[in-house]
Design a protein around this motif. Structure first.
Motif, PDB file in Angstrom:
ATOM      1  N   GLU A  65      45.394  31.767  41.186  1.00 12.01           N
ATOM      2  CA  GLU A  65      46.093  33.045  41.158  1.00 12.01           C
ATOM      3  C   GLU A  65      46.246  33.606  42.565  1.00 12.01           C
ATOM      4  O   GLU A  65      45.505  33.222  43.475  1.00 12.01           O
ATOM      5  CB  GLU A  65      45.323  34.028  40.258  1.00 12.01           C
ATOM      6  CG  GLU A  65      45.090  33.476  38.853  1.00 12.01           C
ATOM      7  CD  GLU A  65      44.118  34.301  38.033  1.00 12.01           C
ATOM      8  OE1 GLU A  65      44.104  35.543  38.196  1.00 12.01           O
ATOM      9  OE2 GLU A  65      43.370  33.713  37.232  1.00 12.01           O
ATOM     10  N   ILE A 113      46.619  37.019  45.181  1.00 14.89           N
ATOM     11  CA  ILE A 113      46.349  38.443  45.412  1.00 14.89           C
ATOM     12  C   ILE A 113      47.243  38.910  46.552  1.00 14.89           C
ATOM     13  O   ILE A 113      47.210  38.342  47.652  1.00 14.89           O
ATOM     14  CB  ILE A 113      44.868  38.677  45.771  1.00 14.89           C
ATOM     15  CG1 ILE A 113      43.972  38.200  44.622  1.00 14.89           C
ATOM     16  CG2 ILE A 113      44.613  40.151  46.080  1.00 14.89           C
ATOM     17  CD1 ILE A 113      42.528  38.046  45.021  1.00 14.89           C
ATOM     18  N   PRO A 136      49.790  34.095  38.020  1.00 16.69           N
ATOM     19  CA  PRO A 136      49.373  35.505  37.960  1.00 16.69           C
ATOM     20  C   PRO A 136      49.261  36.093  39.367  1.00 16.69           C
ATOM     21  O   PRO A 136      48.725  35.451  40.278  1.00 16.69           O
ATOM     22  CB  PRO A 136      48.001  35.441  37.278  1.00 16.69           C
ATOM     23  CG  PRO A 136      47.973  34.121  36.571  1.00 16.69           C
ATOM     24  CD  PRO A 136      48.790  33.195  37.415  1.00 16.69           C
ATOM     25  N   HIS A 137      49.776  37.312  39.532  1.00 13.29           N
ATOM     26  CA  HIS A 137      49.693  38.024  40.803  1.00 13.29           C
ATOM     27  C   HIS A 137      48.910  39.324  40.617  1.00 13.29           C
ATOM     28  O   HIS A 137      49.113  40.042  39.637  1.00 13.29           O
ATOM     29  CB  HIS A 137      51.092  38.328  41.339  1.00 13.29           C
ATOM     30  CG  HIS A 137      51.733  37.189  42.060  1.00 13.29           C
ATOM     31  ND1 HIS A 137      52.075  36.009  41.425  1.00 13.29           N
ATOM     32  CD2 HIS A 137      52.092  37.045  43.368  1.00 13.29           C
ATOM     33  CE1 HIS A 137      52.624  35.182  42.313  1.00 13.29           C
ATOM     34  NE2 HIS A 137      52.637  35.784  43.489  1.00 13.29           N
ATOM     35  N   HIS A 138      48.043  39.617  41.560  1.00 19.64           N
ATOM     36  CA  HIS A 138      47.241  40.834  41.550  1.00 19.64           C
ATOM     37  C   HIS A 138      47.685  41.755  42.683  1.00 19.64           C
ATOM     38  O   HIS A 138      48.115  41.296  43.739  1.00 19.64           O
ATOM     39  CB  HIS A 138      45.758  40.497  41.718  1.00 19.64           C
ATOM     40  CG  HIS A 138      45.221  39.553  40.689  1.00 19.64           C
ATOM     41  ND1 HIS A 138      44.465  39.980  39.613  1.00 19.64           N
ATOM     42  CD2 HIS A 138      45.337  38.204  40.564  1.00 19.64           C
ATOM     43  CE1 HIS A 138      44.126  38.930  38.872  1.00 19.64           C
ATOM     44  NE2 HIS A 138      44.644  37.841  39.434  1.00 19.64           N
ATOM     45  N   LEU A 139      47.564  43.064  42.470  1.00 18.38           N
ATOM     46  CA  LEU A 139      47.904  44.087  43.465  1.00 18.38           C
ATOM     47  C   LEU A 139      49.374  44.028  43.881  1.00 18.38           C
ATOM     48  O   LEU A 139      49.717  44.353  45.023  1.00 18.38           O
ATOM     49  CB  LEU A 139      47.015  43.970  44.718  1.00 18.38           C
ATOM     50  CG  LEU A 139      45.500  43.985  44.506  1.00 18.38           C
ATOM     51  CD1 LEU A 139      44.773  44.097  45.835  1.00 18.38           C
ATOM     52  CD2 LEU A 139      45.077  45.108  43.596  1.00 18.38           C
ATOM     53  N   VAL A 165      51.638  47.792  41.579  1.00 19.69           N
ATOM     54  CA  VAL A 165      50.684  48.413  40.636  1.00 19.69           C
ATOM     55  C   VAL A 165      50.494  49.911  40.860  1.00 19.69           C
ATOM     56  O   VAL A 165      49.879  50.588  40.028  1.00 19.69           O
ATOM     57  CB  VAL A 165      49.310  47.710  40.703  1.00 19.69           C
ATOM     58  CG1 VAL A 165      49.422  46.273  40.231  1.00 19.69           C
ATOM     59  CG2 VAL A 165      48.722  47.776  42.111  1.00 19.69           C
ATOM     60  N   ASP A 186      39.924  46.779  45.476  1.00 22.06           N
ATOM     61  CA  ASP A 186      40.690  46.115  44.422  1.00 22.06           C
ATOM     62  C   ASP A 186      40.807  44.606  44.663  1.00 22.06           C
ATOM     63  O   ASP A 186      40.803  43.814  43.711  1.00 22.06           O
ATOM     64  CB  ASP A 186      42.081  46.740  44.318  1.00 22.06           C
ATOM     65  CG  ASP A 186      42.033  48.187  43.835  1.00 22.06           C
ATOM     66  OD1 ASP A 186      40.954  48.636  43.401  1.00 22.06           O
ATOM     67  OD2 ASP A 186      43.069  48.865  43.897  1.00 22.06           O
ATOM     68  N   THR A 212      37.595  42.948  43.619  1.00 24.52           N
ATOM     69  CA  THR A 212      37.525  42.851  42.156  1.00 24.52           C
ATOM     70  C   THR A 212      38.328  41.655  41.669  1.00 24.52           C
ATOM     71  O   THR A 212      37.854  40.863  40.833  1.00 24.52           O
ATOM     72  CB  THR A 212      38.064  44.139  41.512  1.00 24.52           C
ATOM     73  OG1 THR A 212      37.237  45.242  41.894  1.00 24.52           O
ATOM     74  CG2 THR A 212      38.078  44.026  39.989  1.00 24.52           C
ATOM     75  N   ALA A 213      39.541  41.504  42.200  1.00 29.17           N
ATOM     76  CA  ALA A 213      40.394  40.391  41.780  1.00 29.17           C
ATOM     77  C   ALA A 213      39.811  39.051  42.225  1.00 29.17           C
ATOM     78  O   ALA A 213      39.816  38.071  41.457  1.00 29.17           O
ATOM     79  CB  ALA A 213      41.807  40.571  42.353  1.00 29.17           C
ATOM     80  N   GLN A 216      37.006  38.119  39.952  1.00 29.29           N
ATOM     81  CA  GLN A 216      37.493  37.663  38.647  1.00 29.29           C
ATOM     82  C   GLN A 216      38.017  36.226  38.719  1.00 29.29           C
ATOM     83  O   GLN A 216      37.734  35.403  37.832  1.00 29.29           O
ATOM     84  CB  GLN A 216      38.597  38.596  38.157  1.00 29.29           C
ATOM     85  CG  GLN A 216      38.115  39.999  37.791  1.00 29.29           C
ATOM     86  CD  GLN A 216      39.260  40.947  37.512  1.00 29.29           C
ATOM     87  OE1 GLN A 216      40.425  40.650  37.790  1.00 29.29           O
ATOM     88  NE2 GLN A 216      38.951  42.115  36.964  1.00 29.29           N
TER      89      GLN A 216
END
Length: 303
Positions: A40, A42, A69-72, A75, A91, A94-95, A98
């Motif tokens: 994934e 970030i 999947p992309h985080h931040l 958002v 953040d 956290t990612a 995970q």
């Protein structure tokens, strides 16, 4: 201790950072690597964290993500809120936690190198003691990158940049905070004020628009110079083992087929090799350090 396959067994979770100036292909490389290693991404771009202005901020589309999947990414709802470096670190950690708890290496990609520096170096986060890091730097020669930036701004204008900025324009904006800091927004202010009859300007609107677009190009290239200088500092003063990949040939290729072929040979294949060795805990010789010019190149202004 060695694994069943004979490779050193390393217990630290692994994080790959994709660095580079705007327009060098960081998002594409991060997705290519994430697809190959089934992991994934970030986002570490402090403007792309906001919702909206997808063209202006050059966010990857759903199709371009290819299921990764992309985080931040997109958002933050409030366009005026400031997303601080410590918000990012909180953040992002956290990612990363995970992702690595799922047994995967996390990939962090984006142009906000100051955010990455704080994440890795600030003793508050103890990052280097917890994670193994691999830093890849996509580099493009300044003349070629400047041409790339100019063409990309033209493509963004064709894709709807002007209407996007119209949509967030207000009579008394604060261009020092939130999403309105994005290059492409402040530069349009005079044109939009004239368009909305908030000011009387002797110049035709077409001229004001051309000047705004040129200013976007110039400011974007100035940003790329600052980004490269930051990477230089992290490499030379912080001592980060940043592995440089010269992507200049990709953007010098004449056609789409040639571009993809150059990307595969010049960028993706060496990146896969470097990340593969990193994930296995192996070390090997990489390309020699980049020889920086004594001064940054002059920023050309299109007339």
């Amino acid at each position: 201790m060695k694994s069943a396959h004979g490779a050193p067994k390393l217990n630290k979770p692994k994080v790959v950072f994709i660095m580079g100036a705007t327009g060098t292909g960081k998002s594409k490389l991060s997705i290519d690597l994430a697809v190959h290693y089934q992991t994934e991404v970030i986002n570490s771009d402090k403007i792309q964290v906001y919702k909206g202005l997808d063209v202006v901020t050059n966010k990857v589309t759903h199709l371009e993500c290819r299921g990764v999947p992309h985080h931040l990414l997109g958002v933050i709802d409030d366009p005026d809120v400031d997303f601080s470096v410590h918000d990012f670190c909180r953040d992002a950690l956290t990612a990363i936690n995970q992702i690595t708890q799922r047994g995967r290496a996390a990939i962090v990609a984006g142009g906000s190198n100051s955010f990455i520096e704080v994440l890795v170096e600030d003793p508050t986060y103890n990052f280097k003691s917890i994670y193994d890091c691999c830093f890849l730097w996509l580099d493009v020669s300044p003349p070629v990158l400047n041409d790339r930036v100019s063409k990309r701004v033209d493509e963004m204008v064709a894709a709807g940049l002007i209407d996007e900025v119209r949509g967030v324009f207000i009579p008394q904006p604060d261009y020092s905070r939130g999403i309105r800091r994005a290059i492409g927004v402040p530069e349009m202010d005079r044109f939009l004020r004239a368009e909305n009859r908030l000011i009387d300007d002797e110049k035709p609107k077409e001229v004001l628009l051309d000047e705004a677009i040129n200013e976007i190009k110039v400011n974007t290239f100035k940003l790329t110079c600052r980004q490269v200088e930051k990477i230089r500092m992290l490499r030379e003063e912080r001592g980060w083992n940043i592995r440089r990949i010269d992507a200049t040939g990709v953007f010098e290729s004449p056609g789409a087929a040639d571009v993809e072929k150059a990307w595969q040979s010049l960028v993706l294949e060496p990146s896969l090799a470097m990340v593969g060795d990193f994930l296995k805990g192996h070390e090997k010789s990489f390309s020699p350090p980049y020889q920086f010019p004594a001064t940054l190149p002059q920023v050309p202004v299109e007339m």
